[in-house]
Every structure is written in C-alpha cells, then in structure tokens.
Motif scaffolding. Sequence first.
Motif, PDB file in Angstrom:
ATOM      1  N   ASP A 138       0.829  -1.209   0.000  1.00  0.00           N
ATOM      2  CA  ASP A 138       0.000   0.000   0.000  1.00  0.00           C
ATOM      3  C   ASP A 138       0.865   1.262   0.000  1.00  0.00           C
ATOM      4  O   ASP A 138       0.570   2.227  -0.718  1.00  0.00           O
ATOM      5  N   ALA A 139       1.919   1.263   0.810  1.00  0.00           N
ATOM      6  CA  ALA A 139       2.784   2.441   0.880  1.00  0.00           C
ATOM      7  C   ALA A 139       3.517   2.660  -0.439  1.00  0.00           C
ATOM      8  O   ALA A 139       3.638   3.798  -0.917  1.00  0.00           O
ATOM      9  N   LEU A 140       3.994   1.581  -1.032  1.00  0.00           N
ATOM     10  CA  LEU A 140       4.691   1.704  -2.310  1.00  0.00           C
ATOM     11  C   LEU A 140       3.732   2.178  -3.395  1.00  0.00           C
ATOM     12  O   LEU A 140       4.076   3.044  -4.218  1.00  0.00           O
ATOM     13  N   ARG A 141       2.514   1.650  -3.390  1.00  0.00           N
ATOM     14  CA  ARG A 141       1.509   2.069  -4.373  1.00  0.00           C
ATOM     15  C   ARG A 141       1.204   3.559  -4.238  1.00  0.00           C
ATOM     16  O   ARG A 141       1.009   4.263  -5.245  1.00  0.00           O
ATOM     17  N   SER A 142       1.172   4.059  -3.003  1.00  0.00           N
ATOM     18  CA  SER A 142       0.823   5.466  -2.784  1.00  0.00           C
ATOM     19  C   SER A 142       1.891   6.422  -3.318  1.00  0.00           C
ATOM     20  O   SER A 142       1.596   7.588  -3.594  1.00  0.00           O
ATOM     21  N   LEU A 143       3.118   5.934  -3.467  1.00  0.00           N
ATOM     22  CA  LEU A 143       4.209   6.778  -3.957  1.00  0.00           C
ATOM     23  C   LEU A 143       4.481   6.601  -5.443  1.00  0.00           C
ATOM     24  O   LEU A 143       4.965   7.522  -6.107  1.00  0.00           O
ATOM     25  N   ALA A 144       4.206   5.420  -5.963  1.00  0.00           N
ATOM     26  CA  ALA A 144       4.651   5.070  -7.315  1.00  0.00           C
ATOM     27  C   ALA A 144       3.736   5.643  -8.379  1.00  0.00           C
ATOM     28  O   ALA A 144       2.508   5.611  -8.258  1.00  0.00           O
ATOM     29  N   GLY A 145       4.359   6.165  -9.430  1.00  0.00           N
ATOM     30  CA  GLY A 145       3.649   6.542 -10.634  1.00  0.00           C
ATOM     31  C   GLY A 145       3.920   5.520 -11.720  1.00  0.00           C
ATOM     32  O   GLY A 145       4.638   4.536 -11.506  1.00  0.00           O
ATOM     33  N   PRO A 146       3.389   5.738 -12.914  1.00  0.00           N
ATOM     34  CA  PRO A 146       3.547   4.750 -13.987  1.00  0.00           C
ATOM     35  C   PRO A 146       4.993   4.540 -14.420  1.00  0.00           C
ATOM     36  O   PRO A 146       5.333   3.482 -14.952  1.00  0.00           O
ATOM     37  N   ASP A 147       5.863   5.528 -14.193  1.00  0.00           N
ATOM     38  CA  ASP A 147       7.249   5.410 -14.642  1.00  0.00           C
ATOM     39  C   ASP A 147       8.247   5.395 -13.482  1.00  0.00           C
ATOM     40  O   ASP A 147       9.447   5.598 -13.683  1.00  0.00           O
ATOM     41  N   SER A 148       7.770   5.155 -12.269  1.00  0.00           N
ATOM     42  CA  SER A 148       8.664   5.155 -11.109  1.00  0.00           C
ATOM     43  C   SER A 148       9.524   3.901 -11.083  1.00  0.00           C
ATOM     44  O   SER A 148       9.128   2.836 -11.572  1.00  0.00           O
ATOM     45  N   GLY A 149      10.701   4.035 -10.473  1.00  0.00           N
ATOM     46  CA  GLY A 149      11.553   2.889 -10.202  1.00  0.00           C
ATOM     47  C   GLY A 149      11.615   2.637  -8.710  1.00  0.00           C
ATOM     48  O   GLY A 149      11.387   3.547  -7.905  1.00  0.00           O
ATOM     49  N   VAL A 150      11.915   1.400  -8.324  1.00  0.00           N
ATOM     50  CA  VAL A 150      12.042   1.057  -6.906  1.00  0.00           C
ATOM     51  C   VAL A 150      13.386   0.376  -6.692  1.00  0.00           C
ATOM     52  O   VAL A 150      13.828  -0.433  -7.517  1.00  0.00           O
ATOM     53  N   LEU A 151      14.038   0.728  -5.583  1.00  0.00           N
ATOM     54  CA  LEU A 151      15.396   0.264  -5.326  1.00  0.00           C
ATOM     55  C   LEU A 151      15.593   0.076  -3.833  1.00  0.00           C
ATOM     56  O   LEU A 151      15.147   0.899  -3.029  1.00  0.00           O
ATOM     57  N   THR A 152      16.254  -1.019  -3.450  1.00  0.00           N
ATOM     58  CA  THR A 152      16.714  -1.150  -2.072  1.00  0.00           C
ATOM     59  C   THR A 152      18.127  -1.702  -2.057  1.00  0.00           C
ATOM     60  O   THR A 152      18.491  -2.534  -2.884  1.00  0.00           O
ATOM     61  N   TRP A 153      18.917  -1.195  -1.126  1.00  0.00           N
ATOM     62  CA  TRP A 153      20.232  -1.773  -0.838  1.00  0.00           C
ATOM     63  C   TRP A 153      20.252  -2.339   0.577  1.00  0.00           C
ATOM     64  O   TRP A 153      21.288  -2.759   1.065  1.00  0.00           O
ATOM     65  N   ASP A 154      19.093  -2.360   1.215  1.00  0.00           N
ATOM     66  CA  ASP A 154      18.961  -2.766   2.611  1.00  0.00           C
ATOM     67  C   ASP A 154      18.632  -4.256   2.682  1.00  0.00           C
ATOM     68  O   ASP A 154      17.543  -4.685   2.293  1.00  0.00           O
ATOM     69  N   GLU A 155      19.588  -5.044   3.173  1.00  0.00           N
ATOM     70  CA  GLU A 155      19.413  -6.496   3.255  1.00  0.00           C
ATOM     71  C   GLU A 155      18.157  -6.878   4.023  1.00  0.00           C
ATOM     72  O   GLU A 155      17.488  -7.860   3.702  1.00  0.00           O
ATOM     73  N   THR A 156      17.809  -6.094   5.038  1.00  0.00           N
ATOM     74  CA  THR A 156      16.702  -6.468   5.911  1.00  0.00           C
ATOM     75  C   THR A 156      15.343  -6.334   5.240  1.00  0.00           C
ATOM     76  O   THR A 156      14.361  -6.893   5.734  1.00  0.00           O
ATOM     77  N   VAL A 157      15.254  -5.593   4.142  1.00  0.00           N
ATOM     78  CA  VAL A 157      13.957  -5.400   3.480  1.00  0.00           C
ATOM     79  C   VAL A 157      13.974  -5.886   2.035  1.00  0.00           C
ATOM     80  O   VAL A 157      13.045  -5.603   1.270  1.00  0.00           O
ATOM     81  N   LEU A 158      15.006  -6.634   1.656  1.00  0.00           N
ATOM     82  CA  LEU A 158      15.117  -7.084   0.269  1.00  0.00           C
ATOM     83  C   LEU A 158      13.921  -7.933  -0.143  1.00  0.00           C
ATOM     84  O   LEU A 158      13.311  -7.708  -1.199  1.00  0.00           O
ATOM     85  N   LYS A 159      13.561  -8.908   0.675  1.00  0.00           N
ATOM     86  CA  LYS A 159      12.471  -9.804   0.281  1.00  0.00           C
ATOM     87  C   LYS A 159      11.130  -9.079   0.256  1.00  0.00           C
ATOM     88  O   LYS A 159      10.333  -9.276  -0.675  1.00  0.00           O
ATOM     89  N   SER A 160      10.860  -8.237   1.248  1.00  0.00           N
ATOM     90  CA  SER A 160       9.571  -7.537   1.261  1.00  0.00           C
ATOM     91  C   SER A 160       9.485  -6.544   0.107  1.00  0.00           C
ATOM     92  O   SER A 160       8.415  -6.358  -0.488  1.00  0.00           O
ATOM     93  N   THR A 161      10.602  -5.918  -0.252  1.00  0.00           N
ATOM     94  CA  THR A 161      10.611  -5.011  -1.402  1.00  0.00           C
ATOM     95  C   THR A 161      10.333  -5.773  -2.691  1.00  0.00           C
ATOM     96  O   THR A 161       9.542  -5.328  -3.536  1.00  0.00           O
ATOM     97  N   ALA A 162      10.979  -6.923  -2.844  1.00  0.00           N
ATOM     98  CA  ALA A 162      10.783  -7.722  -4.056  1.00  0.00           C
ATOM     99  C   ALA A 162       9.336  -8.188  -4.184  1.00  0.00           C
ATOM    100  O   ALA A 162       8.757  -8.157  -5.281  1.00  0.00           O
ATOM    101  N   ARG A 163       8.736  -8.603  -3.072  1.00  0.00           N
ATOM    102  CA  ARG A 163       7.340  -9.057  -3.127  1.00  0.00           C
ATOM    103  C   ARG A 163       6.404  -7.904  -3.492  1.00  0.00           C
ATOM    104  O   ARG A 163       5.482  -8.067  -4.309  1.00  0.00           O
ATOM    105  N   ALA A 164       6.637  -6.732  -2.901  1.00  0.00           N
ATOM    106  CA  ALA A 164       5.776  -5.588  -3.190  1.00  0.00           C
ATOM    107  C   ALA A 164       5.941  -5.122  -4.630  1.00  0.00           C
ATOM    108  O   ALA A 164       4.953  -4.818  -5.323  1.00  0.00           O
ATOM    109  N   ALA A 165       7.186  -5.066  -5.102  1.00  0.00           N
ATOM    110  CA  ALA A 165       7.428  -4.644  -6.482  1.00  0.00           C
ATOM    111  C   ALA A 165       6.760  -5.596  -7.464  1.00  0.00           C
ATOM    112  O   ALA A 165       6.195  -5.169  -8.488  1.00  0.00           O
ATOM    113  N   GLU A 166       6.798  -6.878  -7.152  1.00  0.00           N
ATOM    114  CA  GLU A 166       6.180  -7.874  -8.027  1.00  0.00           C
ATOM    115  C   GLU A 166       4.668  -7.667  -8.100  1.00  0.00           C
ATOM    116  O   GLU A 166       4.068  -7.734  -9.182  1.00  0.00           O
ATOM    117  N   LYS A 167       4.049  -7.391  -6.967  1.00  0.00           N
ATOM    118  CA  LYS A 167       2.598  -7.176  -6.953  1.00  0.00           C
ATOM    119  C   LYS A 167       2.200  -5.937  -7.747  1.00  0.00           C
ATOM    120  O   LYS A 167       1.112  -5.884  -8.335  1.00  0.00           O
TER     121      LYS A 167
END
Length: 402
Positions: free
Chosen positions: A59-88
Amino acid sequence: MDHLIVVGSGGRPYREYAFTSLAPRYRLSALLPAEPTWQRLYLDDWRVVDFADDAAVVDALRSLAGPDSGVLTWDETVLKSTARAAEKLSLRHMSAESAARCRDKYTTRTLLDAAGLPAVRYGLAHSANEAVSIAEGLGFPVVVKPRALAGSVGVVLANDAGEVWDAFGLATGAAFATLPNGHGVLVEEYLDGPEISVDSVVSDGAVTCVHVARKRLGFEPHFEEVGHLLTGWTSEPWADAVRDLVVNAHRALGVELGVTHAELRLTAAGPRLVELNGRLGGDLIPYAGFLATGIDLVVAAAELALGREPDLTPVHDRAAEVRFVYPPYDAVVHRIDLRAAADVPGIEHVAVLAETGSTLLLPPRQAIPRLAALVAVAGDEDGCRAVLDTAVPLVVSEVSGA
C-alpha cells in the motif's frame, strides 16, 4: 526528473554516499521504518511503514509510485519484502523468488549443487550434536554459520568437536538488525585462500562483473571484515574463473535484474562461492569502487530500476581501500576525533561509526563493533596501505573498559 523510490536506508555513515549520488539525478521518495532524520535532506516525500507487514508495504509503495517510477533497495533487511511488493505492483525489481534464494544460504548451496557448479561440502544442522556429526563427516576445520544473516555475523571457524558445539550456540543466538536467523545452522568445509567480493550488474539476465574487493579479515576465528581493497582485477590469473562462477551462480539462483554482491574464496582448487547477495555491497564498498574506477553502482542500480542500461565505462584506474578502526578492548565510547586523520594526503573520506556513550564489545560478543571508517585513494595497493598506516594512528578515540 525521473522518480525513484528507495526502500529502507541503512545507517548514515554507511549509506549517505548513496543518497548523495542519487539526489542530483532523480526525484527521491522513500519507504522507511521511522520518520526520516538525516534522510530528509534528500527526499521529496516518504512513507513510514512496518516492513513485517507485506500488505502495508504494498500500500505504501503504491501510494508513492507513478507509472514510470523505479524502486530500489540496498537494505538487506527489506530485500524480500521489497521484491514481493514490487512484483505485486509490476515494478522492475529482482523477482521475489530470486531474492528469497539469495537470502537463504542453504537454498543457495542446494541450487549451486544442482547446477553442477564448483562444490562446497556442507550440511544443515538443527542441534549441536548434529553439527558435530556433520563436521566430523566433512573433516576439520569447518565453518559454522547462521542460515540467513548478513555481515559475517555469527560465522565461526571451528577446529574440533568442542569448538563446533560452541559455534553452533553462537550461530543460533546471533542477530543482525531485523533479519530472521533462519531454520538450522550451516556447517561447511573450510575454504582456504583469500576472500574477495564481486559486485555485478545484471540486466535481463546478462551479468557484468564490475568491481572486485579484496577482503581484509580479522578477529580470528570470527571472520570479522576489517577492511576492503578495490583495485584492478581483470588481469589476475583467477579473473576468468571468478567471472564464470559468478555468472553461472546468478543463473542458478534465477537472478535476472539488479546490482548484486557475491562473496568468494580463491582456493587452491579454484574459486568457490560463499554467498550471493541480491543488493549493493555494504561497508562502503560501492563508494570505494566509484573512487577507484569512476563507475557508480548506486546510479547503475537506479538506472536498471528505471528500465535503462547503466553506463559501466571506467574513468579511473587506481586503488581505493576502506579500513575500519576498532577499540582495543570491550569499551564504552567517550569521544572520537577524526580531524587529524582526515588531513592526511590520500584520505578521501572519514566517518565516525560509534555514538558517544555507546558500548562496543569485540567479536563475537557484538556484531561489527567499529569506532570509525577511513577511505584512502592511491595509485595502487601499496599506496593505499601507506596512507592508511599513516592516518589510523591519528584517530583519537577516548574509551573506557565496558
């Protein structure tokens, strides 16, 4: 200006260089576990989110993202949750499956074996007795490590059954930020030879190995990373074998997009993969790589997230080295002054890593108990060593016994 969403941030001394690199080039938003402090200078907007709640992250990622936004993490602790959210949300990112494979060292080992890559003998133990049995089957010495932590935390060299027993207890009790320890403890054959890390750019499955860091290890038998040297590597006798192993490891784990950080040992029998991490290297390694070559892997990761091919053309051919400063004993920190060290010619960057009043316990009692970081730039390894050998004694640290 292109829009990039950074998920997590890491600590200021270790990751502010990344924000400094991105902010002039992109409009930055962030998902953070708490209200921003130092990060606020670089951000256009942000959301505070519980990263343990996948639905909230989406939900938080959706609220920030536009049609051409990119998403990036270098934080090991949130890698999996970021990948799952980006996939959705159909945002470009390493797949959730690949991120999970990278995070689980046992899964990594299993997939590398299945792909027929150079083997590291290992076993998964759920009790100290089982760990000892596996170690006796492998032959001593062995390395005992948590299944799913980071930063070499809880990793111990064990030379006999008693040390394996103790190491199992250390590995099961080890912790790194919010990462889960994993189910079971890995017991692996000890790999001889120097350790290196390889930072690679992966675009649509094509892997380009960019930077190689020679690891400086200390506090035996605990594999504490006390520094990293970034210098030329493509003419080394092991370069082709390392490149082949890293490329094939990405294929085995299904990693097709992102900037990654692989760790290897250069054994007498050839290179062996220790682990493959699905994010930028830590410990200021990408920053040192930029100083050594001019290739900015933070920007490369952003460009990949935005669907573009990054520029990987080197503009320098020199050496950069990170060296960490530790207290001489378990200590409470009263004052750290890096001004004299920073004035040494060749010192490019200094950072205080321990807050006044903090307690630092030497390995294995505490993860990464560092006072400061110094980064040197010179023409070669010997030049970096000379600069750091001059600067480190000028670090002023007032501590008392903990």
